[in-house]
Write a protein that holds these residues in place. Structure first.
Motif, short mmCIF file in Angstrom:
data_model
loop_
_atom_site.label_atom_id
_atom_site.label_comp_id
_atom_site.label_asym_id
_atom_site.label_seq_id
_atom_site.Cartn_x
_atom_site.Cartn_y
_atom_site.Cartn_z
N GLY A 54 57.91 79.64 75.26
CA GLY A 54 58.01 78.97 73.96
C GLY A 54 59.21 79.49 73.20
O GLY A 54 59.42 80.69 73.09
N ILE A 55 60.00 78.55 72.65
CA ILE A 55 61.19 78.92 71.89
C ILE A 55 60.81 79.18 70.44
O ILE A 55 60.10 78.39 69.81
N GLY A 59 57.88 76.74 68.80
CA GLY A 59 57.55 76.74 70.22
C GLY A 59 56.53 77.80 70.58
O GLY A 59 55.84 77.69 71.60
N ASP A 118 59.03 73.53 73.09
CA ASP A 118 59.48 73.64 71.70
C ASP A 118 59.00 72.39 70.95
O ASP A 118 58.51 71.45 71.57
N ASP A 119 59.17 72.41 69.65
CA ASP A 119 58.67 71.28 68.86
C ASP A 119 59.55 70.06 68.96
O ASP A 119 59.07 68.93 68.96
#
Length: 175
Positions: A54-55, A59, A118-119
Motif C-alpha cells: 500500500g502506497i 493506500g 492506492d486510492d
C-alpha cells in the motif's frame, strides 16, 4: 449504490482547474467502503497473493483491508525516512521536483506475488516508482489496484506499458 456517489469532488483544489477526488467520504460510508474493498479483491479471491503493498497514506487503509480479505501480508510503501529498519528506495519525479519512497529491505521476498494498492491513479509517477521498487526486490506484481482512475492523466497507461495489469473501479474524466 454507485461508488462514484460516495466520493466528494472538490473543485479548484489544490489549485484552480483541478477537481480533487476525496475518498474520505467513501471510507466513512460503511457500505461503500465494503463494496470498494470487495470489488478490488474479487479477481484474486481464492488465489495466491503473498503481499499487498500500500502506497502512503490512503493506500495503507485500502491495502490493509485488501490484505485482510486475501489472507496476505501487508507492506507499507513510505516516503523516505519514515521506516525504522534497513530500506530499499527509489527516486521519482514530481510535477515540481523529485521525491523518494522506500520499503523495508526484507518486506518482500523474491518470487512473491504482490498487489500494489492506492486510492487513485493520476499521472502514475508514484505508482510506477512503487512498481519498479517492488520488482527490484524480485517480486511479481500481479496487478495495481485503485478506486479512482483519472484516465486523461495517463497513469494507468504507464503501468500497463510496464506490463502491470491495472484494476480501477471508477474513472473520472478531467483532472
Amino acid at each position: 449504490m454507485n461508488l462514484s456517489d460516495a466520493i466528494r469532488s472538490i473543485p479548484d483544489y489544490p489549485k484552480p482547474g483541478i477537481v480533487f477526488r476525496d475518498i474520505t467520504t467513501l471510507l466513512g460510508n460503511a457500505r461503500a467502503f465494503r463494496r470498494a474493498i470487495d470489488e478490488l479483491v474479487q479477481p484474486w479471491a481464492g488465489g495466491k497473493i503473498d503481499k499487498v503493498a500500500g502506497i502512503e497514506a490512503r493506500g495503507f487503509i485500502l491495502g490493509g483491508a485488501v490484505a485482510h480479505q486475501l489472507s496476505a501480508g501487508f507492506v507499507p510503501v513510505r516516503k523516505k525516512g519514515k521506516l525504522p529498519h534497513e530500506t530499499v528506495s527509489i527516486a521519482y519525479s514530481l510535477e515540481y521536483g523529485v521525491d523518494e519512497m522506500e520499503m523495508h529491505k526484507d518486506a518482500i521476498l523474491p518470487g512473491e506475488r504482490v498487489l500494489l494498492v492506492d486510492d487513485l491513479i493520476a499521472t502514475g509517477g508514484t505508482a510506477t516508482a512503487a512498481a519498479t521498487l517492488i520488482r527490484s526486490m524480485g517480486a511479481v506484481i500481479e496487478a495495481a489496484c485503485f478506486i479512482v482512475d483519472l484516465p486523461e492523466l495517463g497513469g494507468a497507461a504507464k503501468l500497463t506499458a510496464m506490463d502491470v495489469p491495472v484494476r480501477t473501479l471508477i474513472a473520472f474524466e478531467g483532472h
